[in-house]
Design an enzyme around this catalytic site. Sequence first.
Site, PDB file in Angstrom:
ATOM      1  N   HIS A 195      19.233 153.468   5.161  1.00  0.00           N
ATOM      2  CA  HIS A 195      18.830 153.125   6.527  1.00  0.00           C
ATOM      3  C   HIS A 195      17.657 152.140   6.574  1.00  0.00           C
ATOM      4  CE1 HIS A 195      21.622 156.172   7.830  1.00  0.00           C
ATOM      5  NE2 HIS A 195      21.002 157.085   7.092  1.00  0.00           N
ATOM      6  N   ARG A 212      19.079 156.043  13.244  1.00  0.00           N
ATOM      7  CA  ARG A 212      19.930 156.030  14.444  1.00  0.00           C
ATOM      8  C   ARG A 212      20.091 154.632  15.049  1.00  0.00           C
ATOM      9  NH1 ARG A 212      18.549 161.030  18.233  1.00  0.00           N
ATOM     10  NH2 ARG A 212      20.402 160.202  19.263  1.00  0.00           N
ATOM     11  N   PRO A 229       9.450 158.648  18.160  1.00  0.00           N
ATOM     12  CA  PRO A 229       8.064 158.138  18.153  1.00  0.00           C
ATOM     13  C   PRO A 229       7.580 157.874  19.580  1.00  0.00           C
ATOM     14  CG  PRO A 229       9.542 156.714  16.867  1.00  0.00           C
ATOM     15  CD  PRO A 229      10.395 157.737  17.545  1.00  0.00           C
ATOM     16  N   GLU A 230       6.476 158.471  19.938  1.00  0.00           N
ATOM     17  CA  GLU A 230       5.866 158.255  21.249  1.00  0.00           C
ATOM     18  C   GLU A 230       4.664 157.333  21.070  1.00  0.00           C
ATOM     19  OE1 GLU A 230       6.906 159.133  24.125  1.00  0.00           O
ATOM     20  OE2 GLU A 230       8.482 160.574  23.680  1.00  0.00           O
TER      21      GLU A 230
END
Length: 271
Positions: free
Chosen positions: A91, A110, A2-3
């Site tokens: 997750h 992650r 994600p930017e």
Amino acid sequence: MPELPEVETTCRGIAPHIEGQIIKQVIVRQPKLRWPVPETLNQDLTGLCIQSVSRRAKYLLFSTASGTVLLHLGMSGNLRIMSLDQAAGKHDHVDFVFTDGTVLRLNDPRRFGAVLWTTKPAAEHQLLKDLGPEPLLSDFNGELLYSLSKNRKTAVKSFIMDSHIVVGVGNIYANEALFMAGILPTRQAGKVSLTRYQKLAECIRVVLQQAILQGGTTLRDFVNETGKPGYFQQRLRVYGRAGLPCVSCNQPLTEIRIANRSTVFCPNCQR
Ligand SMILES: [Zn+2]
């Protein structure tokens, strides 16, 4: 990853669902994120109202009367609005449960994301205090870039990706903005003129705003979707197009690495 545009879209997507809501409970299933989730998070936050949701760099800030939640999506995080009866998956590490039954759920395979809490003004937090200006606000402009670049021998691409200079210009956006501005990514930052920095600042803004506008179409994904919101597939003019013809002059684009990041440019249009 994600930017800034994805984080901005996430901010706009979740805000209407959680602003003004009272936190009933915070469920932490996995505290081992990039930094440990504070053990007292549930007791610190229960009963507090989220007064506003905002963004600083790639951090989401949930403001309450007692302090601020700092939330970062890391490499793979996403947030969704759910209802209480939707079972958590593997997750789904943190749930913010609100008194009306709405759940804000952080999914992060992650685990490079972060959920932190501070009772001090958020701008003074260790992670935020040394950050440069927001690229979409007026205190970011060509004059600022020019004055900070004096005597710098670093490549202009690395210079605009430095979060002390300006936040949120990730690798893809740096490539695209430099192409749009006609500036060679390897040029020394200290050797770019004021006029060209004015153009570059505008191009950075345009590239980020285009991505945010495209992201607007994915807003529905924040609510009750089983799939994850996809990261933006923007129409890119140089990034990922090494060897292909330049959209402007048809010459093949060149790829090099700067600071170990893929850098694609047109040797004919950028100087
Ligand atoms: Zn070209």
